[in-house]
Design a protein around this motif. Structure first.
Motif, PDB file in Angstrom:
ATOM      1  N   ARG A 133     -27.883 -31.420  52.245  1.00 39.07           N
ATOM      2  CA  ARG A 133     -28.611 -30.315  51.615  1.00 39.07           C
ATOM      3  C   ARG A 133     -29.201 -29.383  52.671  1.00 39.07           C
ATOM      4  N   PHE A 134     -29.733 -29.955  53.732  1.00 39.60           N
ATOM      5  CA  PHE A 134     -30.317 -29.132  54.799  1.00 39.60           C
ATOM      6  C   PHE A 134     -29.262 -28.218  55.416  1.00 39.60           C
ATOM      7  N   LEU A 180     -22.720 -19.591  45.917  1.00 42.92           N
ATOM      8  CA  LEU A 180     -22.905 -20.600  46.953  1.00 42.92           C
ATOM      9  C   LEU A 180     -23.954 -21.624  46.524  1.00 42.92           C
ATOM     10  N   TYR A 181     -24.989 -21.139  45.889  1.00 48.69           N
ATOM     11  CA  TYR A 181     -26.094 -22.005  45.430  1.00 48.69           C
ATOM     12  C   TYR A 181     -25.650 -22.926  44.298  1.00 48.69           C
ATOM     13  N   ASN A 189     -14.298 -14.083  47.206  1.00 48.21           N
ATOM     14  CA  ASN A 189     -13.073 -14.297  47.991  1.00 48.21           C
ATOM     15  C   ASN A 189     -12.243 -15.464  47.459  1.00 48.21           C
ATOM     16  N   GLY A 190     -12.687 -16.045  46.344  1.00 43.94           N
ATOM     17  CA  GLY A 190     -11.945 -17.136  45.722  1.00 43.94           C
ATOM     18  C   GLY A 190     -12.295 -18.520  46.241  1.00 43.94           C
ATOM     19  N   ILE A 191     -13.120 -18.582  47.258  1.00 43.79           N
ATOM     20  CA  ILE A 191     -13.510 -19.875  47.855  1.00 43.79           C
ATOM     21  C   ILE A 191     -14.694 -20.461  47.090  1.00 43.79           C
ATOM     22  N   THR A 192     -14.641 -21.754  46.833  1.00 45.61           N
ATOM     23  CA  THR A 192     -15.743 -22.463  46.186  1.00 45.61           C
ATOM     24  C   THR A 192     -16.357 -23.441  47.174  1.00 45.61           C
ATOM     25  N   ASP A 193     -17.635 -23.276  47.421  1.00 44.33           N
ATOM     26  CA  ASP A 193     -18.364 -24.190  48.314  1.00 44.33           C
ATOM     27  C   ASP A 193     -19.456 -24.868  47.491  1.00 44.33           C
ATOM     28  N   ALA A 194     -19.210 -26.100  47.111  1.00 42.93           N
ATOM     29  CA  ALA A 194     -20.152 -26.825  46.251  1.00 42.93           C
ATOM     30  C   ALA A 194     -21.042 -27.778  47.040  1.00 42.93           C
ATOM     31  N   THR A 195     -21.216 -27.501  48.327  1.00 43.99           N
ATOM     32  CA  THR A 195     -21.995 -28.413  49.174  1.00 43.99           C
ATOM     33  C   THR A 195     -23.416 -28.588  48.660  1.00 43.99           C
ATOM     34  N   TYR A 196     -24.086 -27.471  48.338  1.00 44.88           N
ATOM     35  CA  TYR A 196     -25.472 -27.576  47.886  1.00 44.88           C
ATOM     36  C   TYR A 196     -25.540 -28.290  46.536  1.00 44.88           C
ATOM     37  N   LYS A 197     -24.668 -27.945  45.632  1.00 49.06           N
ATOM     38  CA  LYS A 197     -24.655 -28.559  44.298  1.00 49.06           C
ATOM     39  C   LYS A 197     -24.449 -30.072  44.380  1.00 49.06           C
TER      40      LYS A 197
END
Length: 267
Positions: free
Chosen positions: A155-156, A174-175, A182-190
């Motif tokens: 999360r950090f 992103l959140y 741009n079509g990219i999915t970044d689910a790191t925070y989720k």
């Protein structure tokens, strides 16, 4: 001819035979007392270790419960509500060609959580004749704490990617772990939010379960060896009471861990 019956009935015979049985009985009695004293000492030592382990498990559970109640549960609930609100409002925002939102992103720093499990593990592995359930529970507890710390770090790192983009249109994607422009999915925070709730629940469940099992074992030991204590007061046993936090849902139910609970008979 020597009369054996007459000898046994004589004063000398009675004295010799009485002395022999008296000595044997005294030796047996002394041995019994010594063994009983040794057993009493062993039981007291076992109770000492069981009480200490119960207290250690309770301390970990209480720390995790406080963390969940004050930080993780509100964080997860707010995030889920924000995501739900955003998904419901997103079509309207798209029609208005706007991506403004009416809530603040919750990027607060979370307190560290580093309970010491080593003393508890040491007692269970080295000091008591632990059951497979107890050994497995402490192992799961150690793994859960490690995974929770990893989720904190994840999360950090996700926050460090979000903060510089607070004014960009893609910050909400992103959140919330949604596709960006741009079509990219970044689910790191989720996924880190989901992991925090899941792994902290595991810490709570296994520490609470350990405290209950260890206390129950101490009670069974006292009941089994009750004759050692005679009329004296029963030894003190640490008895955790988790009913209030169980009733309000802070402690996960055993049904949430079917693969683990299914391995062991209920104590």
């Amino acid at each position: 001819m020597f009369d054996l019956a007459e000898f046994f009935n004589s004063n000398l015979g009675v004295a010799l035979i009485g002395g022999f049985f008296g000595s044997a009985g005294g030796a047996w009695g002394a041995q019994y007392i010594a063994m009983r004293s040794l057993r009493h000492k062993d039981v007291q030592q076992d109770l000492k270790h069981l009480n200490a382990a119960t207290l250690l498990a309770m301390q970990i559970a209480n720390s995790a419960l406080g963390l969940k109640n004050q930080h993780i549960l509100p964080l997860c609930r707010d995030y889920d509500q924000q995501l739900s609100d955003y998904l419901s409002e997103r079509p309207v925002l798209h029609l208005l060609e706007s991506d403004r939102w009416q809530f603040e992103l919750n990027l607060e720093n979370l307190p560290s959580f580093s309970p010491s499990v080593l003393p508890l593990e040491n007692i269970i592995v080295s000091k008591i004749f632990a059951t497979g359930r107890e050994i497995s529970a402490v192992s799961e507890l150690i793994d859960s704490i490690s995974r929770y710390k990893s989720a904190i770090d994840t999360r950090f790192e996700a926050i460090k990617k979000i903060e510089p983009r607070m004014q960009e249109p893609d910050v909400l994607a992103l959140y919330f772990g949604l596709p960006q422009t741009n079509g990219i999915t970044d689910a790191t925070y989720k996924t880190s939010i989901e992991a925090l709730g899941e792994y902290l629940d595991q810490v709570i469940y296994f520490s609470v379960t350990l405290s209950i099992d260890l206390s129950a074992r101490a009670k069974r030991l006292v009941d089994t060896e009750h004759s050692l204590f005679g009329c004296s007061k029963r030894p003190y046993i640490v008895s955790p009471d988790w009913r209030s936090v169980m009733d309000n849902g802070l402690v996960p139910r055993a049904e949430n861990f079917p693969r683990w609970t299914g391995q062991f008979k209920k104590i």
